[in-house]
Design a protein around this motif. Structure first.
Motif, PDB file in Angstrom:
ATOM      1  N   VAL A  98       0.242  -0.848  -7.493  1.00  0.00           N
ATOM      2  CA  VAL A  98      -0.446  -1.208  -7.889  1.00  0.00           C
ATOM      3  C   VAL A  98       1.426  -2.439  -8.952  1.00  0.00           C
ATOM      4  O   VAL A  98       1.060  -3.526  -9.585  1.00  0.00           O
ATOM      5  N   GLY A  99       2.463  -1.857  -9.213  1.00  0.00           N
ATOM      6  CA  GLY A  99       2.971  -1.829  -9.382  1.00  0.00           C
ATOM      7  C   GLY A  99       4.281  -3.097  -8.897  1.00  0.00           C
ATOM      8  O   GLY A  99       4.213  -4.220  -8.942  1.00  0.00           O
ATOM      9  N   ALA A 100       3.748  -2.695  -7.327  1.00  0.00           N
ATOM     10  CA  ALA A 100       4.036  -3.733  -6.013  1.00  0.00           C
ATOM     11  C   ALA A 100       3.790  -5.200  -6.271  1.00  0.00           C
ATOM     12  O   ALA A 100       4.501  -6.173  -6.247  1.00  0.00           O
ATOM     13  N   VAL A 101       2.448  -5.352  -6.777  1.00  0.00           N
ATOM     14  CA  VAL A 101       1.230  -5.965  -6.751  1.00  0.00           C
ATOM     15  C   VAL A 101       1.580  -7.364  -7.832  1.00  0.00           C
ATOM     16  O   VAL A 101       2.028  -8.518  -7.420  1.00  0.00           O
ATOM     17  N   ARG A 102       2.073  -6.740  -9.098  1.00  0.00           N
ATOM     18  CA  ARG A 102       2.821  -7.022 -10.125  1.00  0.00           C
ATOM     19  C   ARG A 102       3.377  -7.640 -10.189  1.00  0.00           C
ATOM     20  O   ARG A 102       3.903  -8.933 -10.340  1.00  0.00           O
ATOM     21  N   ARG A 103       4.931  -6.917  -9.338  1.00  0.00           N
ATOM     22  CA  ARG A 103       6.364  -7.527  -9.227  1.00  0.00           C
ATOM     23  C   ARG A 103       6.683  -8.609  -8.338  1.00  0.00           C
ATOM     24  O   ARG A 103       6.513  -9.888  -8.575  1.00  0.00           O
ATOM     25  N   GLN A 104       5.700  -8.967  -7.307  1.00  0.00           N
ATOM     26  CA  GLN A 104       5.204 -10.527  -6.530  1.00  0.00           C
ATOM     27  C   GLN A 104       4.595 -11.172  -7.105  1.00  0.00           C
ATOM     28  O   GLN A 104       4.784 -12.386  -7.109  1.00  0.00           O
ATOM     29  N   GLN A 105       3.995 -10.199  -8.142  1.00  0.00           N
ATOM     30  CA  GLN A 105       3.130 -11.992  -9.083  1.00  0.00           C
ATOM     31  C   GLN A 105       4.266 -12.568  -9.534  1.00  0.00           C
ATOM     32  O   GLN A 105       4.000 -13.436  -9.795  1.00  0.00           O
ATOM     33  N   VAL A 106       4.936 -11.810 -10.596  1.00  0.00           N
ATOM     34  CA  VAL A 106       6.299 -12.110 -11.596  1.00  0.00           C
ATOM     35  C   VAL A 106       6.917 -12.953 -10.179  1.00  0.00           C
ATOM     36  O   VAL A 106       7.247 -14.122 -11.040  1.00  0.00           O
ATOM     37  N   ILE A 149       0.825  -1.634  -0.678  1.00  0.00           N
ATOM     38  CA  ILE A 149       0.336  -0.158   0.146  1.00  0.00           C
ATOM     39  C   ILE A 149       1.044   1.424  -0.133  1.00  0.00           C
ATOM     40  O   ILE A 149       2.139   1.546   0.562  1.00  0.00           O
ATOM     41  N   HIS A 150       0.678   1.755  -0.807  1.00  0.00           N
ATOM     42  CA  HIS A 150       1.120   3.690  -0.816  1.00  0.00           C
ATOM     43  C   HIS A 150       1.015   4.464   0.681  1.00  0.00           C
ATOM     44  O   HIS A 150      -0.618   3.840   1.170  1.00  0.00           O
ATOM     45  N   GLU A 151       1.476   5.122   0.711  1.00  0.00           N
ATOM     46  CA  GLU A 151       1.722   6.138   2.158  1.00  0.00           C
ATOM     47  C   GLU A 151       0.643   6.744   1.927  1.00  0.00           C
ATOM     48  O   GLU A 151      -0.482   7.196   2.787  1.00  0.00           O
ATOM     49  N   ASN A 152      -0.350   6.715   0.951  1.00  0.00           N
ATOM     50  CA  ASN A 152      -1.468   7.288   0.806  1.00  0.00           C
ATOM     51  C   ASN A 152      -2.398   6.920   0.824  1.00  0.00           C
ATOM     52  O   ASN A 152      -4.068   6.905   0.349  1.00  0.00           O
ATOM     53  N   GLY A 153      -2.735   5.494   0.943  1.00  0.00           N
ATOM     54  CA  GLY A 153      -3.674   4.359   1.583  1.00  0.00           C
ATOM     55  C   GLY A 153      -3.808   3.830  -0.061  1.00  0.00           C
ATOM     56  O   GLY A 153      -4.630   2.500  -0.263  1.00  0.00           O
ATOM     57  N   ARG A 154      -3.490   3.873  -1.396  1.00  0.00           N
ATOM     58  CA  ARG A 154      -3.975   3.525  -2.482  1.00  0.00           C
ATOM     59  C   ARG A 154      -3.047   2.287  -2.426  1.00  0.00           C
ATOM     60  O   ARG A 154      -1.444   1.942  -1.669  1.00  0.00           O
ATOM     61  N   LEU A 155      -3.780   1.215  -3.196  1.00  0.00           N
ATOM     62  CA  LEU A 155      -2.851  -0.655  -3.300  1.00  0.00           C
ATOM     63  C   LEU A 155      -1.683   0.230  -4.867  1.00  0.00           C
ATOM     64  O   LEU A 155      -1.888   1.086  -5.554  1.00  0.00           O
TER      65      LEU A 155
END
Length: 190
Positions: free
Chosen positions: A14-22, A6-12
């Motif tokens: 997405v780039g980090a999620v995609r990296r985790q998926q890879v 989660i970003h500091e602003n509270g949003r997901l």
């Protein structure tokens, strides 16, 4: 998989999620097919995306493999460090860690793939050396002796590898024999 980024602003993130998926796809590929099976094209195929998406998040295959090994070692460390910290007997530590490595954990399969690759690949060798040093440090803290930690790590790796290559290998019997040997060593060597 790791916690949802989660970003500091509270949003997901997405780039980090995609990296985790890879990373998780690569861990699965390495664990089931070996390091040689990992290509950008194969990762994209498994993820049902384009190679461009994979390349957007990682600059090359080596970076992807490194991220996969680091992820696997992090999971291994979480699983084993708690065991090592909770036990003070070299035999019991060996029993617990070999038992854990003998399970169907992908982190152990990823480690084995990099261990095999380290015989002829400097990148893999460096990663395995670093992982083993960190684990020996934790073992040495628990056992009170660096030499015992090195022998115990070698024994654990050997027993766990036997389990991987021989399904009929009796892990419990071998670990019991190792525990008996190491318990004698503790009585004599301390």
């Amino acid at each position: 998989m790791n916690a949802v980024p989660i970003h500091e602003n509270g949003r997901l993130d997405v780039g980090a999620v995609r990296r985790q998926q890879v990373v998780m796809v690569v861990r699965k590929l390495v664990a089931t097919q070996g390091i040689g099976a990992v290509t950008i094209a194969q990762i994209a195929k498994v993820m049902r995306t384009s190679r461009g998406v994979v390349n957007h998040h990682f600059k090359n295959k080596e970076e992807i493999l490194q991220a996969a090994l680091v992820s696997a070692l992090k999971d291994a460390s979480i699983a084993t460090d708690q065991m090592v910290a909770a036990e003070d007997g070299v035999g019991e530590v060996t029993r617990l860690v070999v038992g854990l490595a003998a399970t169907e954990s992908d982190w152990w399969q990823v480690y084995i793939a990099f261990l095999a690759e380290s015989a002829h690949d400097q990148f893999a060798r460096k990663m395995i050396q670093e992982a083993d040093r960190n684990f020996r440090v934790n073992l040495a803290r628990a056992l009170g002796d660096e030499s015992k930690a090195a022998v115990t790590l070698g024994l654990m790796k050997g027993l766990a590898l036997q389990r991987v290559v021989d399904e009929a290998f009796d892990v419990d019997e071998a670990v019991a024999a190792a525990v008996q040997l190491l318990s004698q060593w503790e009585r004599v060597g301390t």
